[in-house]
Write an enzyme that holds these catalytic residues in place. Structure first.
Site, PDB file in Angstrom:
ATOM      1  N   TYR A 145      19.675 -15.824  19.787  1.00 54.04           N
ATOM      2  CA  TYR A 145      19.422 -14.981  18.620  1.00 54.04           C
ATOM      3  C   TYR A 145      17.939 -14.600  18.496  1.00 54.04           C
ATOM      4  CZ  TYR A 145      24.109 -16.557  17.226  1.00 54.04           C
ATOM      5  OH  TYR A 145      25.459 -16.831  17.184  1.00 54.04           O
ATOM      6  N   ASP A 206      26.433 -27.883  18.943  1.00 51.58           N
ATOM      7  CA  ASP A 206      26.692 -28.082  20.380  1.00 51.58           C
ATOM      8  C   ASP A 206      25.506 -28.693  21.118  1.00 51.58           C
ATOM      9  OD1 ASP A 206      29.415 -26.337  21.012  1.00 51.58           O
ATOM     10  OD2 ASP A 206      28.272 -25.594  19.313  1.00 51.58           O
ATOM     11  N   HIS A 445      20.795 -16.042  27.399  1.00 52.34           N
ATOM     12  CA  HIS A 445      22.047 -15.638  26.756  1.00 52.34           C
ATOM     13  C   HIS A 445      21.776 -14.991  25.418  1.00 52.34           C
ATOM     14  CE1 HIS A 445      22.206 -19.258  24.013  1.00 52.34           C
ATOM     15  NE2 HIS A 445      21.477 -19.768  24.984  1.00 52.34           N
ATOM     16  N   TYR A 526      28.219 -12.962  11.700  1.00 49.45           N
ATOM     17  CA  TYR A 526      27.703 -13.972  10.763  1.00 49.45           C
ATOM     18  C   TYR A 526      26.240 -14.261  11.016  1.00 49.45           C
ATOM     19  CZ  TYR A 526      27.042 -18.359  13.467  1.00 49.45           C
ATOM     20  OH  TYR A 526      26.558 -19.349  14.293  1.00 49.45           O
ATOM     21  N   ARG A 527      25.703 -13.734  12.135  1.00 48.62           N
ATOM     22  CA  ARG A 527      24.358 -14.070  12.591  1.00 48.62           C
ATOM     23  C   ARG A 527      24.119 -13.187  13.794  1.00 48.62           C
ATOM     24  NH1 ARG A 527      23.603 -20.346  14.388  1.00 48.62           N
ATOM     25  NH2 ARG A 527      21.377 -20.422  14.778  1.00 48.62           N
TER      26      ARG A 527
HETATM   27  C1  EUG Z   1      27.472 -21.572  19.594  1.00 50.37           C
HETATM   28  C2  EUG Z   1      28.052 -21.668  18.366  1.00 50.37           C
HETATM   29  C3  EUG Z   1      27.654 -20.824  17.368  1.00 50.37           C
HETATM   30  C4  EUG Z   1      26.688 -19.865  17.627  1.00 50.37           C
HETATM   31  C5  EUG Z   1      26.105 -19.781  18.856  1.00 50.37           C
HETATM   32  C6  EUG Z   1      26.504 -20.646  19.846  1.00 50.37           C
HETATM   33  C7  EUG Z   1      27.937 -22.478  20.615  1.00 50.37           C
HETATM   34  C8  EUG Z   1      28.039 -22.181  21.894  1.00 50.37           C
HETATM   35  C9  EUG Z   1      29.337 -21.512  15.887  1.00 50.37           C
HETATM   36  O1  EUG Z   1      28.187 -20.833  16.116  1.00 50.37           O
HETATM   37  O2  EUG Z   1      26.320 -19.025  16.625  1.00 50.37           O
HETATM   38  C10 EUG Z   1      28.612 -23.103  22.833  1.00 50.37           C
END
Ligand code: EUG
Length: 604
Positions: A145, A206, A445, A526-527
């Site tokens: 992001y 994560d 990414h 959402y973002r």
């Molecule tokens: C992840 C989860 C997110 C996000 C970006 C990455 C996880 C990746 C639930 O939100 O905004 C494996």
């Protein structure tokens, strides 16, 4: 990439953003996997530092000198060195370590390190005096992001985390904590263990390197039953753009003992305007911590066909809303499983274009999970007899999908990714998720993150939309359907070689196309990445952009000089508005200044 030994990775004892000693071996492995295939060099830079628009070079240096006197020379750093992208555990604070445009576009002129709320006030007052844009980061790990990057080129990054990283309180009776911006999930978890609070869980996402406070402000998600981080916060301390300090909720009551237990206080709940915004700098934040539920058990199901997603999501909705599925659903496309090996794409396939589905199935035949398209990672909580009731219902329901398979965890080796999910889902932060970034050399990414109702038809529609762009782009997507409670967040991570301008621009273009196409069908994100914020904000346009007009009024009232993170979430202060700063997709980035207004625009 500089040829550091993997052993140079800082641990938590050495650095606020370091890796816990217990995970150092994983970090070393991850770093060497990245280094093995890295080719991106450090490039020489021109005319440094980059000066923000609207201020003379000489005056900028004068201002920096003045700030150095106030904060100490060691706490003000001019960004005049090559842009070292580092990697997840050693992230840069001057730019986005995974830049999806030319690396020079989103860079800081300088980085400053406040040591207290007082210092943050001083910085804000200084920024107002000189009209210098400032961009606060907690730890700078908002990867996918925009990382640590400011939206306005040459803004001064306020790295809050380096010196403001205290855990101010952990309360084992109320099960709460109060943290500063520089506290990572790793750090909070280790401290809870160190204090011997075995009954307290930290909800972790994560990857554990992010700021607990920063992640909540960005509406991040974790995988225990307390997974909605914003919902679990209670109480903020905020420095406003004009230098006042406000405590929200019960924090406004002198001598209170309820700041972290009752989020609302009295009067309007203003906390919301400080999340995903540029209305204030959050310096303290409280959270609820979940007590150990007396046991947990993770499970894994595989589903054969792409279309199974429809039925699966229909099954998930009522179970999740009723909290029989008691953590956020994690439904993954199986290609990500290949990438989680940490091996590059070329280890599986040397051809051009999107990864062939047949190839994926072929490799999965040799994987313990077997051939499938979707994998459901979940966890149930409570003592054996409590969780078994839920596990039985889930099994009965999931097995209604033809070809569904429960994968028996006891046959999976201890190194399997499943066990990483099991840890994360029981509050132990991990580092395995990094592996898929290695799909390409110099892996980066960027995410497309739309929200949908938890309905099969919606999930399928988003899947088909993503698949179409995946195929056309020729880059690969990793998809993760995360069901919070009633809503489904689809996370589509597009991976690219950040030293390949063609892959980068394809990644950004495909994100733009997805945002527009999703909006046409009623889905919003959402973002988003800071370069996509204007576009995403533009899709929330109901009633003649009433929401953005309201946001702009707030911005102009709270930040009359427009110094705080201009452009964050698409909110531009009056001084910048209508001068060509917005990027809505029509304008292509250009080398070096693609994020500033094009030639001929009215200057600040
Ligand atoms: C992840 C989860 C997110 C996000 C970006 C990455 C996880 C990746 C639930 O939100 O905004 C494996």
């Amino acid at each position: 990439m500089p040829s550091d030994e993997p052993t140079s990775i800082p641990t938590l004892e050495e650095k606020h953003n370091g890796v816990p000693a217990r995970l150092l071996h994983k970090a070393k492995r991850a770093k060497s996997l990245i280094q093995d295939i890295a080719t991106k060099p450090l490039r020489p830079r021109k005319r440094l530092p980059v000066i923000p628009q609207g201020i003379e070079r000489s005056r900028f240096f004068l201002a920096i000198e003045e700030l150095s006197k106030e904060l100490g020379d060691e706490n003000v750093e001019v960004n005049d060195k090559p842009l070292d992208d580092g990697w997840y555990m050693e992230p840069p604070n001057t730019h986005d370590g995974m830049a999806v445009t030319d690396e020079e576009e989103l860079v800081a002129s300088a980085v400053v390190y406040p040591g207290s709320t007082d210092d943050v006030q001083k910085i804000v007052l200084w920024a107002n005096k000189y009209l210098i844009p400032v961009h606060p980061i907690s730890m700078g790990r908002n990867f996918g992001y925009g990382g640590a990057a400011p939206r306005v080129r040459g803004a001064v990054v306020i790295d809050l985390g380096k010196r403001m990283n205290r855990i101010l309180d952990i309360n084992p009776e109320d099960c709460t904590c109060l943290v500063e911006p520089g506290v990572s999930y790793y750090a909070l978890y280790e401290e809870v263990q160190r204090r011997g609070y075995k009954h307290l869980w930290v909800d972790v996402p994560d990857l554990g390197g992010g700021s607990v406070l920063g992640n909540a402000l960005d509406h991040g998600v974790g995988y225990t039953p307390y997974g909605d981080h914003w919902a679990m916060h209670s109480g903020l301390e905020v420095v406003t753009p004009t230098g006042e300090v406000v405590r929200t909720g019960m924090g406004a009551l002198p001598g209170n003992n309820t700041w972290q237990v009752f989020p609302y206080g009295f009067g309007p709940v203003i906390d919301g305007i400080f999340s995903q915004s540029n209305y204030g700098i959050v310096t303290k934040m409280g959270f609820g911590l979940m007590p150990d539920p007396g046991g947990h058990e993770s499970f894994l199901y595989a589903f054969e066909k792409e279309e199974d997603l429809d039925q699966l999501v229909e099954i998930v909705r009522p179970l999740r809303i009723a909290m029989i599925l008691d953590n956020a659903a994690n439904i993954r496309h199986a290609l990500q499983i290949l990438a989680l090996s940490g091996k590059p794409r070329t280890a599986f396939y040397q051809g051009e274009g999107a990864f062939p589905t047949e190839k994926m199935h072929e490799y999965l035949k040799g994987h313990p999970y077997g051939e499938c398209t979707w994998l459901y990672f979940g966890t149930c909580y409570g003592p054996k007899e409590t969780r078994q009731l839920k596990l039985d219902i889930i099994h009965r329901e999931f097995m209604k999908v033809p070809g569904a398979r429960r994968i028996d965890p006891t046959v999976l080796p201890p190194s399997d990714y499943f066990w990483s999910r099991d840890k994360i889902s029981s509050g132990e932060p991990d580092l395995e998720e990094l592996a898929w970034v290695n799909w390409w050399p110099n892996g980066g990414h960027v995410a497309f993150s739309p929200v949908a109702p938890t309905r099969g038809a919606d999930a399928l529609r988003l899947w088909h939309m993503a698949k179409k762009h995946w195929t056309v782009s020729g880059l690969d997507f990793f998809l993760d359907f995360v069901v919070g409670l009633r809503e489904l967040h689809l996370i589509v991570e597009c991976v690219y070689d950040r030293d390949d301008p063609r892959q980068r621009s394809t990644a950004l273009e495909v994100m733009r196309a997805l945002i527009d196409e999703a909006a046409e069908q009623g889905y919003g994100e959402y973002r988003t990445h800071l370069l996509l914020s204007d576009q995403v904000a533009g899709t929330y346009s109901w009633n003649n952009n009433a929401l953005m007009k309201f946001n702009e009024r707030l911005k102009d009232c709270l930040d009359p000089n427009g110094i705080l993170a201009p452009g964050r979430s698409g909110i531009w202060p009056a001084r910048y508005r209508g001068r060509g700063w917005e990027i809505t997709g029509a304008r292509k980035s250009s080398e070096g200044d693609g994020v500033a207004p094009p030639p001929g625009s009215t200057k600040l």
